[in-house]
Design a protein around this motif. Structure first.
Motif, PDB file in Angstrom:
ATOM      1  N   TYR B 140      36.390  43.510  15.521  1.00 17.04           N
ATOM      2  CA  TYR B 140      35.033  44.056  15.412  1.00 17.04           C
ATOM      3  C   TYR B 140      34.678  44.944  16.585  1.00 17.04           C
ATOM      4  O   TYR B 140      34.238  46.081  16.430  1.00 17.04           O
ATOM      5  CB  TYR B 140      34.025  42.907  15.316  1.00 17.04           C
ATOM      6  CG  TYR B 140      32.604  43.392  15.210  1.00 17.04           C
ATOM      7  CD1 TYR B 140      31.696  43.229  16.247  1.00 17.04           C
ATOM      8  CD2 TYR B 140      32.162  44.051  14.074  1.00 17.04           C
ATOM      9  CE1 TYR B 140      30.402  43.693  16.150  1.00 17.04           C
ATOM     10  CE2 TYR B 140      30.866  44.525  13.970  1.00 17.04           C
ATOM     11  CZ  TYR B 140      29.987  44.335  15.015  1.00 17.04           C
ATOM     12  OH  TYR B 140      28.707  44.799  14.914  1.00 17.04           O
ATOM     13  N   THR B 142      36.556  46.526  18.789  1.00 15.82           N
ATOM     14  CA  THR B 142      37.314  47.775  18.893  1.00 15.82           C
ATOM     15  C   THR B 142      36.866  48.763  17.830  1.00 15.82           C
ATOM     16  O   THR B 142      36.684  49.954  18.116  1.00 15.82           O
ATOM     17  CB  THR B 142      38.814  47.494  18.703  1.00 15.82           C
ATOM     18  OG1 THR B 142      39.085  46.195  19.185  1.00 15.82           O
ATOM     19  CG2 THR B 142      39.640  48.479  19.476  1.00 15.82           C
ATOM     20  N   MET B 144      33.954  48.962  16.364  1.00 18.39           N
ATOM     21  CA  MET B 144      32.628  49.510  16.679  1.00 18.39           C
ATOM     22  C   MET B 144      32.710  50.518  17.811  1.00 18.39           C
ATOM     23  O   MET B 144      32.018  51.533  17.808  1.00 18.39           O
ATOM     24  CB  MET B 144      31.655  48.388  17.061  1.00 18.39           C
ATOM     25  CG  MET B 144      31.252  47.497  15.904  1.00 18.39           C
ATOM     26  SD  MET B 144      30.929  48.361  14.366  1.00 18.39           S
ATOM     27  CE  MET B 144      29.365  49.091  14.652  1.00 18.39           C
ATOM     28  N   LEU B 223      23.654  44.404   8.345  1.00 17.35           N
ATOM     29  CA  LEU B 223      23.716  44.684   9.771  1.00 17.35           C
ATOM     30  C   LEU B 223      23.762  43.404  10.592  1.00 17.35           C
ATOM     31  O   LEU B 223      23.457  43.412  11.765  1.00 17.35           O
ATOM     32  CB  LEU B 223      22.486  45.507  10.188  1.00 17.35           C
ATOM     33  CG  LEU B 223      22.429  46.916   9.635  1.00 17.35           C
ATOM     34  CD1 LEU B 223      21.081  47.531   9.922  1.00 17.35           C
ATOM     35  CD2 LEU B 223      23.508  47.777  10.265  1.00 17.35           C
ATOM     36  N   ARG B 224      24.139  42.289   9.989  1.00 17.82           N
ATOM     37  CA  ARG B 224      24.107  41.037  10.727  1.00 17.82           C
ATOM     38  C   ARG B 224      25.252  40.977  11.720  1.00 17.82           C
ATOM     39  O   ARG B 224      26.327  41.523  11.496  1.00 17.82           O
ATOM     40  CB  ARG B 224      24.205  39.854   9.768  1.00 17.82           C
ATOM     41  CG  ARG B 224      22.967  39.724   8.906  1.00 17.82           C
ATOM     42  CD  ARG B 224      23.131  38.653   7.889  1.00 17.82           C
ATOM     43  NE  ARG B 224      24.209  38.953   6.965  1.00 17.82           N
ATOM     44  CZ  ARG B 224      24.588  38.118   6.008  1.00 17.82           C
ATOM     45  NH1 ARG B 224      24.007  36.951   5.888  1.00 17.82           N
ATOM     46  NH2 ARG B 224      25.560  38.438   5.200  1.00 17.82           N
ATOM     47  N   ALA B 225      25.042  40.248  12.817  1.00 18.20           N
ATOM     48  CA  ALA B 225      26.064  40.155  13.845  1.00 18.20           C
ATOM     49  C   ALA B 225      26.926  38.924  13.612  1.00 18.20           C
ATOM     50  O   ALA B 225      26.582  38.042  12.849  1.00 18.20           O
ATOM     51  CB  ALA B 225      25.397  40.064  15.214  1.00 18.20           C
ATOM     52  N   PHE B 228      29.664  35.207  18.801  1.00 18.59           N
ATOM     53  CA  PHE B 228      30.643  35.710  19.744  1.00 18.59           C
ATOM     54  C   PHE B 228      31.828  34.789  19.927  1.00 18.59           C
ATOM     55  O   PHE B 228      32.954  35.229  20.073  1.00 18.59           O
ATOM     56  CB  PHE B 228      29.941  35.919  21.100  1.00 18.59           C
ATOM     57  CG  PHE B 228      30.592  36.967  21.914  1.00 18.59           C
ATOM     58  CD1 PHE B 228      31.256  36.646  23.075  1.00 18.59           C
ATOM     59  CD2 PHE B 228      30.548  38.284  21.519  1.00 18.59           C
ATOM     60  CE1 PHE B 228      31.855  37.620  23.827  1.00 18.59           C
ATOM     61  CE2 PHE B 228      31.151  39.262  22.277  1.00 18.59           C
ATOM     62  CZ  PHE B 228      31.806  38.926  23.436  1.00 18.59           C
ATOM     63  N   SER B 236      20.909  34.496   8.418  1.00 19.37           N
ATOM     64  CA  SER B 236      19.521  34.590   8.847  1.00 19.37           C
ATOM     65  C   SER B 236      18.616  33.782   7.951  1.00 19.37           C
ATOM     66  O   SER B 236      18.964  33.472   6.841  1.00 19.37           O
ATOM     67  CB  SER B 236      19.039  36.017   8.875  1.00 19.37           C
ATOM     68  OG  SER B 236      19.952  36.846   8.288  1.00 19.37           O
TER      69      SER B 236
END
Lengths: 398, 236
Positions: B140, B142, B144, B223-225, B228, B236
């Motif tokens: 992800y 790289t 982006m 557009l959700r993240a 990490f 959400s």
């Protein structure tokens, strides 16, 4: 060149001979511009940084800013405005979840131009309209104003102030040292870019609050100083011992519909064709990052967060390896590396005795190969600069 | 006059996971359609340039133009020969452990586009990415980074997803750079659109021509993240 310290002592430097016409444009083929770019894109190593920055930019709009300056054309105020516009755009590209506000100082008082916001439009418009200068500049008044405005920022945010100062004096109503003490207690980092000269009071402010100071020599240097503020500063002092906090943020979905839906745009209600739906209260917002007008949740999209990652995981510097015969191809753009013999032959025609030594070193560096410390592949200087400035990852590492 | 770079996902492991599914196209079929698309692009303008990068377990390999003069008549043979060499010889000697190097291939495509733009600032560049299987969460960051670099450079990234699962990375990449995103799948009642049709309709027109054409656009963009530590999409 080290022995001669003055320009008239060294030989004639024909800087125009390095310009070459290519495709209708004049291109600097000496490579010194490229090398300077490479040196600027240095990786400082992984340090702890605050990504969410709240920056107030204080612009000097006093009499001295409308003077003609031999370095900043046409006037200091106009040059500052155009460079600050570029800076604001670049700032939001590199720090998309941060906020910027503008304050101006003229006639000895401070005036707030724009509130803290995450979109560059308002700031750029305000800078463009507000070019009038008059009176004296003040240091204490805008700093007190920034102090009041930054007091309500939550703990996890980085509080910063950047002053572009062009006067040689300051008109203050009270004790500026008391203001400095207040700034220090509030953990606000003040940095200054001086346009005329360095002043003792500015040095004191910067030293006490932990900021950085630079005085511009020319337009390029001004740009360089501004670029230095694009990267989030490392966390230091008391903030470093704070434990990490979790910040609640919402990730809206972008929806497009043929019928317009009621939503919020910059605080007012509008009909929107495409909007971002807040995950908590389902209200539509027109742009992101922003905070929801109804439930005040911070709305961010994941690409925005991803834009800040490269500050935390910087690409290590590539090591320079001299060019060899049969060097192969660049692992990035797949062009062949020029062999050493061809490089020597090209330098024979370069003019100017004093210029040749410098040009040879520059050409040598241009033709050298740059090696990634992780995957050990080689790259040319163009790919090296591109990887460090824009891409932030090695093209060959998987 | 434009440079089109096509990044094709040819990882053997990724294509083999598609067997057994209700697969729409095979690797051979994909390349047959692609070669026709390449010829079409080269015919659109006499100064159009083409570049094909394959992303494989062993890394990203340039299929066309390989060393040797690139002429349109031998383009098909060059591409197929290089592809066969890559798939036959390479095997699984890669360092990414089962994943393909789409991010690496995209980075190389952008390095080359950067160099080409420096040499000729009037060149318009686009990149078309064909993804065969689902997103690799570890890539992800790289991907982006590549998308933002493309945005800065002014390169349009089009994406086409050939797998059954939708790909959020590819959606975001096309959205950020102003490109077109196509997910090849069977509709509820309609049969699957053939790959060549989608390539010629959606990806052949250049950026200027797209302004006057009606092209597929995404109605909702995810557009959700991702978390990490575990790389799991946040609900959400």
């Amino acid at each position: 060149m080290a022995a001669e310290s003055f320009r008239w002592e060294s030989g004639v430097q024909r800087s125009w001979s390095s310009l070459v016409e290519s495709n209708g444009h004049l291109v600097d083929s000496s490579g010194s511009a490229l090398l300077r770019k490479r040196r600027r894109a240095e990786a400082p190593g992984a340090v702890r940084r605050g990504m969410i920055r709240y920056l107030y930019v204080i612009v000097d709009r006093s009499r001295s800013m409308s003077e003609r300056d031999p370095v900043l054309r046409p006037t200091r105020a106009a040059a500052t405005s155009s460079l600050l516009t570029e800076f604001i755009h670049a700032f939001f590209t590199q720090n998309p979840i941060s906020n910027v506000g503008l304050i101006v100082t003229r006639d000895g008082v401070a005036e707030k131009l724009t509130d803290l916001s995450g979109s560059p439009r308002a700031h750029v418009e305000a800078l463009r309209e507000n070019l009038s200068t008059s009176g004296d500049a003040s240091l204490q008044n805008p700093l007190e104003m920034a102090l009041t405005l930054l007091q309500n920022i939550p703990e996890y945010g980085n509080r910063e102030v950047l002053i572009c100062y062009g006067s040689l004096s300051t008109t203050d109503p009270g004790d500026i040292f008391a203001t400095i003490a207040k700034l220090k207690r509030a953990r606000i980092r003040v940095s200054v870019i001086g346009l005329t000269a360095e002043m003792q009071i500015i040095k004191t402010i910067v030293r006490e609050t932990g900021g950085s100071l630079g005085v511009v020599c020319n337009v390029d240097h001004f740009k360089q100083l501004l670029e230095g503020h694009l990267v989030p500063p490392p966390t230091s002092g008391k903030r470093a011992s704070m434990r990490a906090e979790f910040v609640q943020m919402g990730f809206p979905k972008r929806l497009q519909s043929s019928a317009a839906v009621l939503g919020y745009e910059r605080g007012k209600m509008h009909y929107l064709q495409s909007g971002f739906e807040c995950p908590r209260c389902l209200t539509r917002a027109s742009e992101v990052p922003s905070s929801c007008a109804v439930c005040t949740l911070q709305l961010v999209s994941s690409p925005h967060l991803a834009q800040s990652y490269h500050h935390l995981f910087p690409l290590p510097r590539f090591t320079e390896v001299p060019v060899e015969e049969q060097a192969g191809r660049c692992s990035g753009c797949d062009t062949e590396f020029p062999a050493a013999a061809a490089a020597m032959a090209a330098e024979g025609g370069a003019g100017g005795a004093a210029g040749a030594a410098g040009a040879a070193a520059a050409d040598e560096a241009l033709r050298a190969r740059y090696q990634c410390p992780d995957c050990k592949k080689f790259f040319c200087i163009h790919c090296d600069i591109f990887a460090h400035e824009s891409l932030h990852n090695c093209p060959a590492c998987t | 006059m434009s440079l089109l770079t096509v990044v094709v996902d040819v990882g053997t492991a990724r294509w083999s996971t598609r067997r057994g599914h209700d697969e729409l196209v095979s690797l051979k079929g994909t390349f047959e359609a692609l070669v026709i698309f390449f010829s079409a692009h080269l015919l659109m303008h006499r100064q159009n340039q083409l570049r094909v990068v394959a992303s494989h377990e062993s890394g990203a390999v340039v299929l066309y133009p390989s060393s040797g003069g690139p002429t349109p008549s031998s383009m098909k043979t060059q591409v197929m020969a290089q592809l066969e060499a890559l798939l036959g010889g390479g095997g699984s000697g890669g360092s990414s452990g089962g994943g393909a190097a789409i991010a690496s291939a995209l980075s190389k495509a952008l390095c080359h586009a950067n160099r080409a733009k420096q040499a000729n600032p009037a060149l318009s560049c686009r990149v078309l990415v064909l993804q065969a299987a689902r997103d690799l969460d570890s890539e992800y960051n790289t991907i982006m980074n590549c998308v933002f670099a493309a945005q800065k450079l002014g390169v349009v990234v089009d994406t086409c997803v050939l797998s059954r699962e939708p790909s959020t990375f590819m959606q975001q990449a096309a959205d950020q750079t102003g490109g077109a995103h196509v997910h090849l799948q069977k509709g509820k009642d309609a049969p699957a659109q053939p790959l060549l049709q989608q390539l010629l309709m959606a990806f052949l027109p250049s950026a200027d021509e797209r302004r006057v054409l009606q092209l597929p656009h995404a109605t909702s963009i995810d557009l959700r993240a991702a978390c990490f530590c575990h790389q799991v999409i946040t609900l959400s």
